[in-house]
Write a protein that holds these residues in place. Sequence first.
Motif, PDB file in Angstrom:
ATOM      1  N   UNK A   1      -9.476  67.083  16.922  1.00 19.32           N
ATOM      2  CA  UNK A   1     -10.741  67.527  16.553  1.00 19.32           C
ATOM      3  C   UNK A   1     -11.272  68.379  17.817  1.00 19.32           C
ATOM      4  N   UNK A   2     -11.047  67.887  18.910  1.00 20.53           N
ATOM      5  CA  UNK A   2     -11.524  68.802  20.248  1.00 20.53           C
ATOM      6  C   UNK A   2     -10.993  70.378  19.982  1.00 20.53           C
ATOM      7  N   UNK A   3      -9.701  70.298  19.731  1.00 17.73           N
ATOM      8  CA  UNK A   3      -9.308  71.727  19.598  1.00 17.73           C
ATOM      9  C   UNK A   3      -9.974  72.577  18.270  1.00 17.73           C
ATOM     10  N   UNK A   4     -10.338  71.745  17.469  1.00 17.00           N
ATOM     11  CA  UNK A   4     -11.022  72.356  16.069  1.00 17.00           C
ATOM     12  C   UNK A   4     -12.536  72.822  16.738  1.00 17.00           C
ATOM     13  N   UNK A   5     -13.260  71.715  17.380  1.00 21.22           N
ATOM     14  CA  UNK A   5     -14.615  72.133  18.045  1.00 21.22           C
ATOM     15  C   UNK A   5     -14.542  73.350  18.866  1.00 21.22           C
ATOM     16  N   UNK A   6     -13.524  73.386  19.658  1.00 18.28           N
ATOM     17  CA  UNK A   6     -13.482  74.529  20.601  1.00 18.28           C
ATOM     18  C   UNK A   6     -13.244  75.950  20.045  1.00 18.28           C
ATOM     19  N   UNK A   7     -12.499  75.676  18.865  1.00 19.98           N
ATOM     20  CA  UNK A   7     -11.831  76.981  18.240  1.00 19.98           C
ATOM     21  C   UNK A   7     -13.353  77.596  17.336  1.00 19.98           C
ATOM     22  N   UNK A   8     -14.092  76.520  16.877  1.00 17.60           N
ATOM     23  CA  UNK A   8     -15.298  76.893  16.088  1.00 17.60           C
ATOM     24  C   UNK A   8     -16.117  77.695  17.139  1.00 17.60           C
ATOM     25  N   UNK A   9     -16.293  76.953  18.433  1.00 22.11           N
ATOM     26  CA  UNK A   9     -17.135  77.905  19.517  1.00 22.11           C
ATOM     27  C   UNK A   9     -16.553  78.966  19.890  1.00 22.11           C
ATOM     28  N   UNK A  10     -15.261  79.357  19.825  1.00 20.07           N
ATOM     29  CA  UNK A  10     -14.858  80.554  20.421  1.00 20.07           C
ATOM     30  C   UNK A  10     -15.089  81.363  19.345  1.00 20.07           C
ATOM     31  N   UNK A  11     -14.906  81.428  18.031  1.00 16.16           N
ATOM     32  CA  UNK A  11     -15.256  81.968  17.037  1.00 16.16           C
ATOM     33  C   UNK A  11     -16.474  82.573  17.200  1.00 16.16           C
ATOM     34  N   UNK A  12     -17.659  81.740  17.214  1.00 13.40           N
ATOM     35  CA  UNK A  12     -18.974  81.832  17.088  1.00 13.40           C
ATOM     36  C   UNK A  12     -19.115  83.076  18.401  1.00 13.40           C
ATOM     37  N   UNK A  13     -18.760  82.817  19.533  1.00 19.07           N
ATOM     38  CA  UNK A  13     -18.913  83.652  20.757  1.00 19.07           C
ATOM     39  C   UNK A  13     -18.359  84.913  20.465  1.00 19.07           C
ATOM     40  N   UNK A  14     -17.223  84.845  19.818  1.00 21.10           N
ATOM     41  CA  UNK A  14     -16.368  86.224  19.497  1.00 21.10           C
ATOM     42  C   UNK A  14     -17.155  86.933  18.666  1.00 21.10           C
ATOM     43  N   UNK A  15     -17.742  86.484  17.695  1.00 19.12           N
ATOM     44  CA  UNK A  15     -18.576  87.138  16.621  1.00 19.12           C
ATOM     45  C   UNK A  15     -19.808  87.736  17.183  1.00 19.12           C
ATOM     46  N   UNK A  16     -20.565  86.934  18.272  1.00 18.00           N
ATOM     47  CA  UNK A  16     -21.597  87.394  18.972  1.00 18.00           C
ATOM     48  C   UNK A  16     -21.393  88.624  19.731  1.00 18.00           C
ATOM     49  N   UNK A  17     -19.917  88.504  20.323  1.00 18.66           N
ATOM     50  CA  UNK A  17     -19.753  89.664  21.124  1.00 18.66           C
ATOM     51  C   UNK A  17     -19.307  90.978  20.341  1.00 18.66           C
ATOM     52  N   UNK A  18     -18.396  90.650  19.307  1.00 17.15           N
ATOM     53  CA  UNK A  18     -17.844  91.837  18.511  1.00 17.15           C
ATOM     54  C   UNK A  18     -18.863  92.519  17.633  1.00 17.15           C
ATOM     55  N   UNK A  19     -19.777  91.562  16.825  1.00 15.24           N
ATOM     56  CA  UNK A  19     -20.536  92.148  15.735  1.00 15.24           C
ATOM     57  C   UNK A  19     -21.153  93.357  16.296  1.00 15.24           C
TER      58      UNK A  19
END
Length: 121
Positions: free
Chosen positions: A95-113
């Motif tokens: 679950x810790x991996x999942x939470x961090x993965x979701x965090x990375x996707x959100x930040x990635x979208x903030x950077x890339x969109x």
Amino acid sequence: MNFHKFGKSFVYATQGVLQAVKTEQNFRLHLLAAGIVSLAGIFTGLSKWEWIIVVMLIFGMFMIELVNTAIERVVDLVSPDYHLLAQQAKDIAAGACLVYAICTVIIGLIIFIPKWSVILF
């Protein structure tokens, strides 16, 4: 300081990473994602600070996957038979991996969109 022991610690650490690459499907998936994100960063022209964030996110994901794998291995060692607490420990680490993965996707979208919207429109 014993430089021989210090040098061997790098060998052991490298062996641990290679073991995760060989045996852990999720680790390999994160390696693939890191490659795709890196190529996207090159093609979209990330700033120095955006690269710093992306690199920290990528290596943070690698680190948490390695810790998750270590926790799973230790739990399997000390509890070879099914035990509810052992399962919960493994699920919580995953679950810790999942939470961090979701965090990375959100930040990635903030950077890339914003960069993609400039390219597409």
